[in-house]
Enzyme design. Sequence first.
Site, PDB file in Angstrom:
ATOM      1  N   SER A 142       0.863  -1.186   0.000  1.00  0.00           N
ATOM      2  CA  SER A 142       0.000   0.000   0.000  1.00  0.00           C
ATOM      3  C   SER A 142       0.896   1.231   0.000  1.00  0.00           C
ATOM      4  O   SER A 142       2.081   1.142   0.341  1.00  0.00           O
ATOM      5  CB  SER A 142      -0.847  -0.010   1.283  1.00  0.00           C
ATOM      6  OG  SER A 142      -1.523   1.217   1.458  1.00  0.00           O
ATOM      7  N   TYR A 155      -1.938  -0.650  10.468  1.00  0.00           N
ATOM      8  CA  TYR A 155      -2.056  -1.058   9.063  1.00  0.00           C
ATOM      9  C   TYR A 155      -0.747  -0.765   8.325  1.00  0.00           C
ATOM     10  O   TYR A 155      -0.232  -1.612   7.594  1.00  0.00           O
ATOM     11  CB  TYR A 155      -3.220  -0.305   8.413  1.00  0.00           C
ATOM     12  CG  TYR A 155      -3.449  -0.619   6.947  1.00  0.00           C
ATOM     13  CD1 TYR A 155      -3.981  -1.851   6.552  1.00  0.00           C
ATOM     14  CD2 TYR A 155      -3.141   0.312   5.963  1.00  0.00           C
ATOM     15  CE1 TYR A 155      -4.204  -2.139   5.211  1.00  0.00           C
ATOM     16  CE2 TYR A 155      -3.360   0.041   4.613  1.00  0.00           C
ATOM     17  CZ  TYR A 155      -3.888  -1.186   4.246  1.00  0.00           C
ATOM     18  OH  TYR A 155      -4.103  -1.466   2.918  1.00  0.00           O
TER      19      TYR A 155
HETATM   20  P1  NDP Z   1     -11.697  -5.468  -0.294  1.00  0.00           P
HETATM   21  O1  NDP Z   1     -12.149  -5.323   1.126  1.00  0.00           O
HETATM   22  O2  NDP Z   1     -12.672  -5.159  -1.367  1.00  0.00           O
HETATM   23  O3  NDP Z   1     -11.102  -6.918  -0.540  1.00  0.00           O
HETATM   24  C1  NDP Z   1     -10.383  -7.614   0.447  1.00  0.00           C
HETATM   25  C2  NDP Z   1     -10.410  -9.082   0.114  1.00  0.00           C
HETATM   26  O4  NDP Z   1      -9.670  -9.799   1.110  1.00  0.00           O
HETATM   27  C3  NDP Z   1     -11.807  -9.656   0.073  1.00  0.00           C
HETATM   28  O5  NDP Z   1     -11.929 -10.479  -1.064  1.00  0.00           O
HETATM   29  C4  NDP Z   1     -11.898 -10.490   1.347  1.00  0.00           C
HETATM   30  O6  NDP Z   1     -12.726 -11.617   1.092  1.00  0.00           O
HETATM   31  C5  NDP Z   1     -10.452 -10.931   1.504  1.00  0.00           C
HETATM   32  N1  NDP Z   1     -10.119 -11.319   2.870  1.00  0.00           N
HETATM   33  C6  NDP Z   1     -10.128 -10.543   3.992  1.00  0.00           C
HETATM   34  N2  NDP Z   1      -9.813 -11.276   5.060  1.00  0.00           N
HETATM   35  C7  NDP Z   1      -9.604 -12.544   4.612  1.00  0.00           C
HETATM   36  C8  NDP Z   1      -9.243 -13.756   5.255  1.00  0.00           C
HETATM   37  N3  NDP Z   1      -9.044 -13.832   6.572  1.00  0.00           N
HETATM   38  N4  NDP Z   1      -9.107 -14.865   4.494  1.00  0.00           N
HETATM   39  C9  NDP Z   1      -9.317 -14.820   3.159  1.00  0.00           C
HETATM   40  N5  NDP Z   1      -9.647 -13.692   2.500  1.00  0.00           N
HETATM   41  C10 NDP Z   1      -9.789 -12.574   3.234  1.00  0.00           C
HETATM   42  O7  NDP Z   1     -10.414  -4.531  -0.413  1.00  0.00           O
HETATM   43  P2  NDP Z   1      -9.361  -4.257  -1.600  1.00  0.00           P
HETATM   44  O8  NDP Z   1      -9.730  -4.984  -2.821  1.00  0.00           O
HETATM   45  O9  NDP Z   1      -9.181  -2.819  -1.658  1.00  0.00           O
HETATM   46  O10 NDP Z   1      -8.044  -4.887  -0.947  1.00  0.00           O
HETATM   47  C11 NDP Z   1      -7.165  -5.758  -1.626  1.00  0.00           C
HETATM   48  C12 NDP Z   1      -5.744  -5.501  -1.134  1.00  0.00           C
HETATM   49  O11 NDP Z   1      -5.323  -4.202  -1.560  1.00  0.00           O
HETATM   50  C13 NDP Z   1      -5.569  -5.524   0.385  1.00  0.00           C
HETATM   51  O12 NDP Z   1      -4.379  -6.183   0.724  1.00  0.00           O
HETATM   52  C14 NDP Z   1      -5.480  -4.053   0.736  1.00  0.00           C
HETATM   53  O13 NDP Z   1      -4.760  -3.830   1.928  1.00  0.00           O
HETATM   54  C15 NDP Z   1      -4.745  -3.515  -0.485  1.00  0.00           C
HETATM   55  N6  NDP Z   1      -4.898  -2.072  -0.675  1.00  0.00           N
HETATM   56  C16 NDP Z   1      -6.119  -1.522  -0.967  1.00  0.00           C
HETATM   57  C17 NDP Z   1      -6.252  -0.147  -1.062  1.00  0.00           C
HETATM   58  C18 NDP Z   1      -7.563   0.517  -1.316  1.00  0.00           C
HETATM   59  O14 NDP Z   1      -7.645   1.752  -1.223  1.00  0.00           O
HETATM   60  N7  NDP Z   1      -8.625  -0.205  -1.658  1.00  0.00           N
HETATM   61  C19 NDP Z   1      -5.098   0.737  -0.897  1.00  0.00           C
HETATM   62  C20 NDP Z   1      -3.867   0.056  -0.629  1.00  0.00           C
HETATM   63  C21 NDP Z   1      -3.782  -1.294  -0.521  1.00  0.00           C
HETATM   64  P3  NDP Z   1     -13.699 -12.347   2.151  1.00  0.00           P
HETATM   65  O15 NDP Z   1     -14.232 -11.292   3.072  1.00  0.00           O
HETATM   66  O16 NDP Z   1     -14.732 -12.969   1.268  1.00  0.00           O
HETATM   67  O17 NDP Z   1     -12.834 -13.353   2.821  1.00  0.00           O
END
Ligand code: NDP
Length: 247
Positions: A142, A155
Site C-alpha cells: 500500500s 495497518y
Molecule cells: P476489499 O475489502 O474489497 O477486498 C479484500 C479481500 O480480502 C476480500 O476479497 C476479502 O474476502 C479478503 N479477505 C479478507 N480477510 C480474509 C481472510 N481472513 N481470508 C481470506 N480472505 C480474506 O479490499 P481491496 O480490494 O481494496 O483490498 C485488496 C488488497 O489491496 C488488500 O491487501 C489491501 O490492503 C490492499 N490495498 C487496498 C487499497 C484501497 O484503497 N482499496 C489501498 C492500498 C492497498 P472475504 O471477506 O470474502 O474473505
Amino acid sequence: MSNIQDKVVIITGASSGIGEATAKELAAKGAKLVLAARREDRLEKLQQDIQNTGGPVIYKVIDVTSYEQMEELAEMALKEFGKIDVLVNNAGVMPHSFLYKKKIDDWNKMIDVNIKGVLYGIAAVLPTMREQKSGHIINLSSVAGHVVGPGSTVYAGTKHAVRAISEGLRKEEAGNNIRSTIISPGAVQSELINLITDTDLKPGIDKLYEDVAIEANSISRAIAFAIEQPYDVAINEMIIRPTSQER
Ligand code: NDP
C-alpha cells in the site's frame, strides 16, 4: 499471444475489490485461475461470470490466516492445473484506528491477515515454484507501506512488513528464477474501508475515498503488466495513486 495465456494464477481475496478485478483482467488475457476468499457466494458468482466468457476457473473457500487452508489451496491448484505460475497475495483488511482506542482485536486481525496471510501464501507455493524453477509472487502492500499517518499506524506497520518480506523473498529466490512484485495502491474503490469503526477517523476517510478513489481495475492492469513481462524481467515494485491523491 499474451504472456499471461495459460498461466496458472492463484488470487487470494478474490471475492471483491482489487482481487475480483484482477481475476476478470487475467481471465480476459487467458489465465487459468484459482480464486480464494471466505465468502462463497461471491466466489461462485465470479466463477460463473468468468466461465461465461470461457476461462478455466476454480475456487476454494479459505481463510488466509490458516496455513493448512492455504496449503490446501495450493494443492488444489496443482491437482487441477499441474503447476503454479503466479500467486497474487491480495487478501487484506484495513480497520484503521488511533492507537489510544486500543482496538486490539483489529490490530490482531491486520497482523494475521496482512502479514501472516502473505507469509502463508509464500510458504504454500514456494516449494512448487522452486521445483519448477519458475514462478511469480505478487504481494499487495500500500502507499501505507511507504508513508505512516495518524490512525493508520498498525495497518502501515503490516504493509511495511509486506514490503520487507517481498524484498527478502526477491533476494532469496532471484537465483531460482522466481520473480517478486510489490504493488502499493493509493485510494481504490473497494470494500476495504467498510471495516473502519473508529468514528473519529471514518468520515475523513470516507470523504477521501469519495473524492479521489480510482477504480479497482487501475490496479489489476498494473498486476497484469507485471505478469506479462518476459521471464527475465521482474517488475519489483509499483506505487499506483489516484492522480489527485496528495498524501
Ligand atoms: P476489499 O475489502 O474489497 O477486498 C479484500 C479481500 O480480502 C476480500 O476479497 C476479502 O474476502 C479478503 N479477505 C479478507 N480477510 C480474509 C481472510 N481472513 N481470508 C481470506 N480472505 C480474506 O479490499 P481491496 O480490494 O481494496 O483490498 C485488496 C488488497 O489491496 C488488500 O491487501 C489491501 O490492503 C490492499 N490495498 C487496498 C487499497 C484501497 O484503497 N482499496 C489501498 C492500498 C492497498 P472475504 O471477506 O470474502 O474473505
